[in-house]
Motif scaffolding. Structure first.
Motif, PDB file in Angstrom:
ATOM      1  N   GLU A   1      62.509 -13.425 -48.014  1.00 38.15           N
ATOM      2  CA  GLU A   1      62.034 -14.979 -48.098  1.00 38.15           C
ATOM      3  C   GLU A   1      62.042 -15.163 -46.599  1.00 38.15           C
ATOM      4  OE1 GLU A   1      64.129 -19.132 -49.016  1.00 38.15           O
ATOM      5  OE2 GLU A   1      64.765 -17.381 -50.070  1.00 38.15           O
ATOM      6  N   ALA A   2      62.816 -14.793 -45.570  1.00 40.83           N
ATOM      7  CA  ALA A   2      62.829 -15.109 -44.222  1.00 40.83           C
ATOM      8  C   ALA A   2      61.774 -14.501 -43.666  1.00 40.83           C
ATOM      9  CB  ALA A   2      64.089 -14.481 -43.294  1.00 40.83           C
ATOM     10  N   ARG A   3      61.138 -13.238 -43.820  1.00 40.64           N
ATOM     11  CA  ARG A   3      60.076 -12.771 -43.241  1.00 40.64           C
ATOM     12  C   ARG A   3      58.650 -13.450 -43.837  1.00 40.64           C
ATOM     13  NH1 ARG A   3      62.415  -7.766 -44.820  1.00 40.64           N
ATOM     14  NH2 ARG A   3      60.969  -7.476 -46.440  1.00 40.64           N
ATOM     15  N   LEU A   4      58.503 -13.774 -44.932  1.00 42.13           N
ATOM     16  CA  LEU A   4      57.419 -14.441 -45.488  1.00 42.13           C
ATOM     17  C   LEU A   4      57.128 -15.710 -45.057  1.00 42.13           C
ATOM     18  CD1 LEU A   4      57.912 -13.404 -49.385  1.00 42.13           C
ATOM     19  CD2 LEU A   4      56.298 -12.480 -47.752  1.00 42.13           C
ATOM     20  N   ASN A   5      58.329 -16.516 -44.778  1.00 44.43           N
ATOM     21  CA  ASN A   5      58.111 -17.842 -44.139  1.00 44.43           C
ATOM     22  C   ASN A   5      58.456 -18.245 -42.923  1.00 44.43           C
ATOM     23  OD1 ASN A   5      57.902 -18.973 -47.156  1.00 44.43           O
ATOM     24  ND2 ASN A   5      59.750 -18.288 -47.335  1.00 44.43           N
TER      25      ASN A   5
ATOM     26  N   ASP B   1      58.621 -22.023 -41.212  1.00 43.25           N
ATOM     27  CA  ASP B   1      59.981 -22.221 -40.772  1.00 43.25           C
ATOM     28  C   ASP B   1      59.741 -22.840 -39.178  1.00 43.25           C
ATOM     29  OD1 ASP B   1      60.591 -21.813 -43.440  1.00 43.25           O
ATOM     30  OD2 ASP B   1      62.006 -20.108 -43.190  1.00 43.25           O
ATOM     31  N   ALA B   2      59.144 -21.878 -38.648  1.00 45.66           N
ATOM     32  CA  ALA B   2      59.248 -22.287 -37.021  1.00 45.66           C
ATOM     33  C   ALA B   2      58.445 -23.668 -36.928  1.00 45.66           C
ATOM     34  CB  ALA B   2      58.511 -21.453 -36.094  1.00 45.66           C
TER      35      ALA B   2
ATOM     36  N   ARG C   1      70.376  -6.074 -53.672  1.00 47.73           N
ATOM     37  CA  ARG C   1      69.226  -6.805 -54.108  1.00 47.73           C
ATOM     38  C   ARG C   1      69.201  -8.329 -53.599  1.00 47.73           C
ATOM     39  NH1 ARG C   1      63.952  -6.929 -54.551  1.00 47.73           N
ATOM     40  NH2 ARG C   1      63.056  -8.393 -56.144  1.00 47.73           N
ATOM     41  N   GLU C   2      70.469  -9.008 -53.434  1.00 45.12           N
ATOM     42  CA  GLU C   2      70.467 -10.213 -52.914  1.00 45.12           C
ATOM     43  C   GLU C   2      70.260 -10.371 -51.461  1.00 45.12           C
ATOM     44  OE1 GLU C   2      73.649 -11.917 -56.352  1.00 45.12           O
ATOM     45  OE2 GLU C   2      74.381 -10.999 -54.402  1.00 45.12           O
ATOM     46  N   ARG C   3      70.545  -9.232 -50.572  1.00 43.07           N
ATOM     47  CA  ARG C   3      70.516  -9.318 -49.323  1.00 43.07           C
ATOM     48  C   ARG C   3      68.970  -8.978 -49.037  1.00 43.07           C
ATOM     49  NH1 ARG C   3      74.989  -6.367 -48.846  1.00 43.07           N
ATOM     50  NH2 ARG C   3      74.054  -4.347 -48.732  1.00 43.07           N
ATOM     51  N   GLU C   4      68.362  -8.072 -50.018  1.00 42.12           N
ATOM     52  CA  GLU C   4      66.856  -7.999 -49.811  1.00 42.12           C
ATOM     53  C   GLU C   4      66.051  -9.099 -49.849  1.00 42.12           C
ATOM     54  OE1 GLU C   4      65.860  -4.728 -52.455  1.00 42.12           O
ATOM     55  OE2 GLU C   4      66.890  -3.127 -51.376  1.00 42.12           O
TER      56      GLU C   4
ATOM     57  N   TYR D   1      52.446 -22.918 -48.494  1.00 39.07           N
ATOM     58  CA  TYR D   1      53.566 -22.932 -49.418  1.00 39.07           C
ATOM     59  C   TYR D   1      54.533 -22.080 -48.871  1.00 39.07           C
ATOM     60  CZ  TYR D   1      50.637 -25.544 -52.801  1.00 39.07           C
ATOM     61  OH  TYR D   1      49.792 -26.292 -53.639  1.00 39.07           O
ATOM     62  N   ARG D   2      55.815 -22.337 -48.749  1.00 43.51           N
ATOM     63  CA  ARG D   2      57.040 -21.589 -48.554  1.00 43.51           C
ATOM     64  C   ARG D   2      57.152 -20.769 -49.747  1.00 43.51           C
ATOM     65  NH1 ARG D   2      61.734 -22.077 -47.832  1.00 43.51           N
ATOM     66  NH2 ARG D   2      62.221 -20.757 -46.338  1.00 43.51           N
ATOM     67  N   VAL D   3      57.573 -19.363 -49.583  1.00 47.40           N
ATOM     68  CA  VAL D   3      57.752 -18.718 -50.832  1.00 47.40           C
ATOM     69  C   VAL D   3      58.988 -18.023 -51.136  1.00 47.40           C
ATOM     70  CG1 VAL D   3      56.946 -16.368 -51.954  1.00 47.40           C
ATOM     71  CG2 VAL D   3      55.333 -17.665 -50.784  1.00 47.40           C
ATOM     72  N   VAL D   4      59.658 -18.572 -52.374  1.00 43.63           N
ATOM     73  CA  VAL D   4      61.021 -18.032 -52.725  1.00 43.63           C
ATOM     74  C   VAL D   4      60.888 -16.819 -53.574  1.00 43.63           C
ATOM     75  CG1 VAL D   4      63.146 -18.546 -53.739  1.00 43.63           C
ATOM     76  CG2 VAL D   4      62.212 -20.250 -52.247  1.00 43.63           C
ATOM     77  N   PRO D   5      60.998 -15.636 -53.260  1.00 42.59           N
ATOM     78  CA  PRO D   5      60.752 -14.516 -54.053  1.00 42.59           C
ATOM     79  C   PRO D   5      61.433 -14.472 -55.425  1.00 42.59           C
ATOM     80  CG  PRO D   5      61.187 -13.696 -51.738  1.00 42.59           C
ATOM     81  CD  PRO D   5      61.482 -15.255 -51.768  1.00 42.59           C
ATOM     82  N   PRO D   6      60.848 -14.044 -56.490  1.00 41.22           N
ATOM     83  CA  PRO D   6      61.724 -14.146 -57.873  1.00 41.22           C
ATOM     84  C   PRO D   6      62.546 -12.987 -57.708  1.00 41.22           C
ATOM     85  CG  PRO D   6      59.481 -13.124 -58.038  1.00 41.22           C
ATOM     86  CD  PRO D   6      59.386 -13.855 -56.606  1.00 41.22           C
TER      87      PRO D   6
END
Length: 567
Positions: free
Chosen positions: A35-39, A43-44, A27-30, A256-261
């Motif tokens: 987060e990387a995909r959404l942002n 991020d670029a 779950r932590e890896r997911e 907004y950058r998104v940090v998934p819950p």
């Protein structure tokens, strides 16, 4: 080395040494991959201009300005509003004002838990802002004269209902906005993030400064058949400003950058992990305990080593600040109630007989001092101390700030006697709370001048500059990645506990017949006891960066984190 080079280097290190990722739970890896995909696009852009603030910041700062404009348009005026409109006694007005503060700093627990667990920060802020707005509309409507009953004889519970809704709204927002702002920066942009938090605290105080000059003036004018009060229009202005700030925040969603819950209730998850680990540890043999090391590691298979280590870090940081600083906040929050009532007994014509400075306006000294003192401490005092070989650490700043708050409250005890003597010489009576509130800012030749409060406002403001933003920073730095909003909420809940202490101690001291002077000295003594407790706990506290992790997964994850950050 430039900040852009720092980022590129840290990313290269992360790509070359990703071994810690293999030790995370699925779950932590997911969540990290999501987060990387959404942002990825945002991020670029950040990497292309690492020294610039993200666009999102320009939607977050106005939101915080509007929320604080609204909150401080209400909170400093409540004590007077309750006495004049509802007809509460001095003690009841102080208790109800204190309960509002208690709830406003208790509900961050709910907001942070929902944010980190299910809703995410953006939806949490939007949802609780709507609740906040409903409360403000009800407060504005209920303030219409004679709507809920005759002036001075209004049902206390009904009057307080909007305050509960407002407390729920502002509490749910509090721990999320600052951490949401911090999320807009990449891990290696710590210097840019520091500048953001400075701007964030400035926006708070600018909003508070403006509203505390404007709203009391409107409230003190006559309207709707009342000669000397106009609370409906006074509360309408903050309501409108907050609505506009909410619209601005919502419009900024695409930036907004998104940090998934996490998708699960983190506090409950932590409790389950602790009980499971304790149960297995108690049944384990001596050899098994030695093999596992820390007792929390007995739940490593189900919950992952990183999460367990962050649970330990969060519990340790919380223990250092929450209980000791609840006594500091017990003193601090009384500047909105006890110090306001004290000012009603004083000569409020501070610039000549024809001038009139209301208590809520005079309390702007706090905001003015913060806006001037905080940058001076940050850019002059702390660096100067470091250059002279003295490291003004977070723990030390908090200790000095705590002590200054105690001294400020002790000064209020020193002048309490002369204030009451001058008030009596003037032939005034404080038995009627509505009459007492009407003395706010008025001229009184025999009364002690309101300038006598100036030293205590300066000291409490200097103390706040040293312990309040530092406390938020302490919980952010000392809490793990999954607990940062929750960590902020527990720093805020110290204020709630402080208000609870007041609701316990104040009625007991009044019923015991203690004078105002005696009560203030007693509070100062209790605060000193809390400071001693903090100093003892802080002495034995080991910072997270220096603290050994309890398992291999946590150790490698923490090493990777600190390669990406400068704190």
């Amino acid at each position: 080395m430039s900040e852009k080079q720092d980022i590129e280097k840290s990313q290269a290190v992360e790509l070359q040494e990703p071994t810690h990722l293999n030790l995370l739970t699925e779950r932590e890896r997911e969540l990290l991959e999501l987060e990387a995909r959404l942002n990825s696009e945002l991020d670029a852009k950040l990497l292309a201009n690492p020294d610039r603030h993200p666009t999102a910041v320009y939607f977050i700062l106005p939101n915080e300005f509007g929320e604080r404009f609204c909150y401080y348009g209400v909170a400093p005026n409540l004590n007077k509003y309750f006495m004049q409109i509802t007809g509460m006694s001095k003690l009841d007005a102080k208790i109800y004002t204190t309960i509002f503060n208690m709830l406003a700093y208790f509900f961050p627990l709910l907001g942070a838990a929902l944010s980190d667990s299910f809703l995410g920060k953006w939806w949490t802020i939007i949802s609780f802002s709507v609740i906040y707005l409903i409360g403000m509309i009800l407060l504005t409507v209920f303030a219409i004269p004679n709507l809920l009953g005759p002036i001075g004889n209004v049902n206390h519970g009904l009057t307080f209902l909007p305050m509960v809704i407002i407390a729920l709204g502002t509490g749910g927002i509090k721990p999320c906005v600052s951490s949401h702002g911090g999320d807009q920066y990449l891990p290696a942009q710590e210097r840019a993030k520091d500048r953001f938090f400075a701007l964030f605290y400035v926006s708070i105080n600018v909003g508070a400064l403006i509203t505390q000059f404007v709203v009391p003036v409107i409230a003190d004018k006559g309207c709707m058949g009342q000669k000397d009060t106009c609370y409906p229009f006074a509360f309408l202005l903050p309501t409108i400003v907050f609505f506009l700030s909410l619209v601005i925040f919502a419009v900024g969603h695409r930036w907004y950058r998104v940090v998934p819950p996490a998708g699960e209730f983190l506090p409950w998850k932590a409790i389950k992990a602790a009980f499971l680990a304790r149960s297995r540890h108690s049944k384990a043999s001596k050899e098994e305990r030695e093999a596992k090391g820390h007792w929390l590691n007995f739940a490593e298979e189900e919950y992952g080593g990183v999460f367990l280590d962050e649970c330990r870090d969060f519990a340790l940081s919380m223990a250092v600040v929450v209980v000791p600083f609840s006594f500091c906040k017990m003193l601090y929050v009384q500047n909105q109630s006890e110090w306001a009532t004290q000012y009603y007994h004083m000569n409020g014509a501070l610039f000549g007989k024809d001038s009139k400075i209301l208590a809520a306006q005079y309390s702007n000294l706090n905001t003015i001092f913060i806006i001037t003192l905080l940058p001076f401490l940050t850019y002059v005092v702390y660096p100067f101390c470091e250059r002279r070989g003295f490291n003004f650490t977070l723990k030390r700043r908090m200790a000095v700030g705590y002590f200054l708050v105690i001294v400020a409250f002790a000064l209020s005890a020193v002048i309490s006697g002369p204030i009451e003597e001058g008030f009596k010489r003037a032939g005034r009576s404080s038995s009627d709370p509505k009459v007492l509130a009407s003395y706010d800012g008025t001229y009184c030749a025999e009364c002690l001048s309101g300038w006598a409060q100036f030293p205590q406002w300066f000291l409490i403001s200097l103390g706040e500059c040293m312990f309040s933003p530092t406390g938020v920073q302490f919980m952010y730095v000392e809490s793990g990645r999954q607990f940062r909003a929750v960590g902020t909420s527990f720093w805020l809940v110290a204020s709630s506990f402080g208000s609870i202490w007041i609701t316990i101690f104040d009625p007991a001291m009044v019923n015991a017949g203690m004078s105002t002077t005696a009560r203030n000295w007693t509070y100062s003594g209790i605060g000193m006891g809390g400071l001693v407790l903090y100093l003892v706990l802080a002495w034995f506290y080991v910072p997270r960066k220096e603290r050994q992790s309890i398992n291999q997964a946590a150790r490698e994850a923490k090493e990777a984190e600190y390669r990406l950050t400068s704190y």
